[in-house]
Design an enzyme around this catalytic site. Structure first.
Site, PDB file in Angstrom:
ATOM      1  N   LEU A  75     -72.021  34.463 -74.807  1.00 38.16           N
ATOM      2  CA  LEU A  75     -72.781  33.709 -75.806  1.00 38.16           C
ATOM      3  C   LEU A  75     -71.902  33.191 -76.946  1.00 38.16           C
ATOM      4  CD1 LEU A  75     -76.015  35.902 -76.075  1.00 38.16           C
ATOM      5  CD2 LEU A  75     -75.546  33.990 -74.531  1.00 38.16           C
ATOM      6  N   HIS A  76     -72.242  32.002 -77.429  1.00 39.57           N
ATOM      7  CA  HIS A  76     -71.500  31.341 -78.502  1.00 39.57           C
ATOM      8  C   HIS A  76     -72.524  30.636 -79.407  1.00 39.57           C
ATOM      9  CE1 HIS A  76     -72.358  27.750 -76.227  1.00 39.57           C
ATOM     10  NE2 HIS A  76     -71.703  28.217 -75.162  1.00 39.57           N
ATOM     11  N   GLY A  92     -73.628  27.730 -79.670  1.00 45.25           N
ATOM     12  CA  GLY A  92     -74.561  26.835 -78.971  1.00 45.25           C
ATOM     13  C   GLY A  92     -75.775  27.624 -78.490  1.00 45.25           C
ATOM     14  N   HIS A  93     -75.516  28.746 -77.813  1.00 46.13           N
ATOM     15  CA  HIS A  93     -76.613  29.601 -77.351  1.00 46.13           C
ATOM     16  C   HIS A  93     -77.442  30.108 -78.539  1.00 46.13           C
ATOM     17  CE1 HIS A  93     -73.624  30.439 -73.944  1.00 46.13           C
ATOM     18  NE2 HIS A  93     -74.667  29.926 -73.317  1.00 46.13           N
ATOM     19  N   GLN A 140     -75.447  28.214 -58.106  1.00 46.60           N
ATOM     20  CA  GLN A 140     -75.142  26.916 -58.727  1.00 46.60           C
ATOM     21  C   GLN A 140     -73.641  26.655 -58.792  1.00 46.60           C
ATOM     22  OE1 GLN A 140     -77.236  28.122 -62.446  1.00 46.60           O
ATOM     23  NE2 GLN A 140     -75.571  27.093 -63.497  1.00 46.60           N
ATOM     24  N   GLY A 164     -80.328  23.367 -74.057  1.00 48.10           N
ATOM     25  CA  GLY A 164     -79.420  22.593 -74.891  1.00 48.10           C
ATOM     26  C   GLY A 164     -79.188  21.196 -74.335  1.00 48.10           C
ATOM     27  N   LYS A 180     -76.472  19.891 -74.499  1.00 49.17           N
ATOM     28  CA  LYS A 180     -75.097  19.952 -73.989  1.00 49.17           C
ATOM     29  C   LYS A 180     -75.080  19.686 -72.480  1.00 49.17           C
ATOM     30  CE  LYS A 180     -70.831  21.656 -73.297  1.00 49.17           C
ATOM     31  NZ  LYS A 180     -70.940  22.158 -71.947  1.00 49.17           N
ATOM     32  N   GLN A 189     -79.162  18.741 -66.867  1.00 45.33           N
ATOM     33  CA  GLN A 189     -79.958  19.942 -66.602  1.00 45.33           C
ATOM     34  C   GLN A 189     -81.267  19.901 -67.386  1.00 45.33           C
ATOM     35  OE1 GLN A 189     -78.255  24.095 -66.339  1.00 45.33           O
ATOM     36  NE2 GLN A 189     -79.119  24.184 -68.373  1.00 45.33           N
TER      37      GLN A 189
HETATM   38  P1  AMP Z   1     -75.061  28.290 -70.120  1.00 45.98           P
HETATM   39  O1  AMP Z   1     -74.948  29.726 -70.538  1.00 45.98           O
HETATM   40  O2  AMP Z   1     -73.788  27.534 -70.229  1.00 45.98           O
HETATM   41  O3  AMP Z   1     -75.766  28.135 -68.796  1.00 45.98           O
HETATM   42  O4  AMP Z   1     -76.018  27.597 -71.180  1.00 45.98           O
HETATM   43  C1  AMP Z   1     -77.290  28.123 -71.475  1.00 45.98           C
HETATM   44  C2  AMP Z   1     -78.043  27.153 -72.349  1.00 45.98           C
HETATM   45  O5  AMP Z   1     -77.304  26.938 -73.556  1.00 45.98           O
HETATM   46  C3  AMP Z   1     -78.220  25.770 -71.716  1.00 45.98           C
HETATM   47  O6  AMP Z   1     -79.517  25.283 -72.015  1.00 45.98           O
HETATM   48  C4  AMP Z   1     -77.152  24.947 -72.378  1.00 45.98           C
HETATM   49  O7  AMP Z   1     -77.449  23.574 -72.435  1.00 45.98           O
HETATM   50  C5  AMP Z   1     -77.140  25.557 -73.774  1.00 45.98           C
HETATM   51  N1  AMP Z   1     -75.868  25.277 -74.454  1.00 45.98           N
HETATM   52  C6  AMP Z   1     -74.641  25.654 -74.045  1.00 45.98           C
HETATM   53  N2  AMP Z   1     -73.695  25.175 -74.889  1.00 45.98           N
HETATM   54  C7  AMP Z   1     -74.353  24.476 -75.849  1.00 45.98           C
HETATM   55  C8  AMP Z   1     -73.945  23.727 -77.007  1.00 45.98           C
HETATM   56  N3  AMP Z   1     -72.666  23.601 -77.348  1.00 45.98           N
HETATM   57  N4  AMP Z   1     -74.904  23.141 -77.746  1.00 45.98           N
HETATM   58  C9  AMP Z   1     -76.212  23.249 -77.406  1.00 45.98           C
HETATM   59  N5  AMP Z   1     -76.651  23.941 -76.346  1.00 45.98           N
HETATM   60  C10 AMP Z   1     -75.752  24.546 -75.567  1.00 45.98           C
END
Ligand code: AMP
Length: 257
Positions: free
Chosen positions: A33-34, A36-37, A61, A145, A147, A151
């Protein structure tokens, strides 16, 4: 905060919440997690009474030559962040598949272009795991997101087409100080690659106001050493791109009038 590993236990919990008329929220993630999450979690927290964050590196995936095995996993850091951000349940299943699972969700329009062209089977895996998560967590709302723009379009389409009773909310792309969109995969970047990633973000942003945005961005990115363009495509008011920086694949997108 509770950690739930079993899909059946999660589903039972969700059903009892629904009986008590709680509004259930879901933020699906693959962990590491960062910020964005965390923006998604903060938004979801405001929209529901019981918040579930799922943490699952969904194998289906990833292509056979992709990074499923080396994908960053940091359970205890994620656990702490979720607790700090008032998550009610961290749903971290061991698997969501049976050894002989044979049911898939295939979307045939939104999934075709951009990442769909370069990652065959990717969106089948995404669509399938999201529908599983919706059935297990029974959310009233779910937050995604921008991002991962394709998706987001995909989940909106699936929810509409399959009449799934969940409202989808989105959060804009969250960026680090150098303009790079936060991503779990940024952990793979060396310091010099990180600089290239920042140039990628900056070129994409500059390109969004150009007349022939796709072409301009492709040309500018082509000048960068250490970066390979996979695609630059303008779709419905967004300029979307995927590139390779060394062995790391990065995606990003910006609004583009
Ligand atoms: P992931 O763990 O990469 O599958 O991402 C999980 C959710 O977090 C997805 O809906 C992504 O679009 C969102 N997400 C990841 N990085 C960002 C970001 N930098 N800004 C906004 N949402 C993000």
């Amino acid at each position: 905060m509770k950690v739930v590993r079993s899909p059946r236990t999660m589903q039972r919990m969700a059903r009892s919440w629904k009986e008590d008329r709680y509004r259930v929220g879901l933020v699906p993630t693959m962990g590491a997690l960062h910020p964005g999450h965390l923006a998604l979690i903060a938004k979801a927290r405001r929209l529901c009474d019981r918040l579930v964050v799922s943490l699952y590196v969904n194998p289906t995936q990833f292509g056979p030559n992709e990074d499923w095995e080396r994908y960053p996993r940091s359970f205890w850091e994620d656990h702490q962040l979720c607790r700090q951000h008032h998550v009610d349940v961290l749903f971290a299943p061991k698997t969501l598949y049976f050894p002989d699972s044979s049911t898939w969700v295939i979307e045939e329009s939104v999934s075709v272009d951009r990442c769909g062209r370069f990652r065959p089977g990717h969106f089948r895996g995404v669509a399938t795991v999201l529908v599983k998560l919706f059935w297990i967590v029974l959310p009233d709302i779910a937050v995604f997101g921008e991002k991962d723009y394709q998706q987001l379009e995909l989940v909106q389409r699936i929810v509409r087409d399959l009449f799934i009773p969940v409202r989808i909310f989105s959060v804009p792309v969250i960026r680090d100080h150098d303009g790079v969109a936060w991503s779990s995969r940024n952990r793979y970047l060396s310091p010099s690659e990180r600089k290239i990633a920042a140039q990628f973000a900056s070129i994409l942003k500059q390109g969004s106001s150009k007349k022939n945005a796709e072409l301009w961005v492709k040309e500018e990115l082509g000048k960068l050493e250490g970066l390979q363009v996979e695609y630059v495509e303008k779709v419905q008011g967004r300029l979307c791109a995927a590139v390779w920086v060394g062995t790391t694949r990065l995606i990003d997108n910006v609004p583009c009038p």
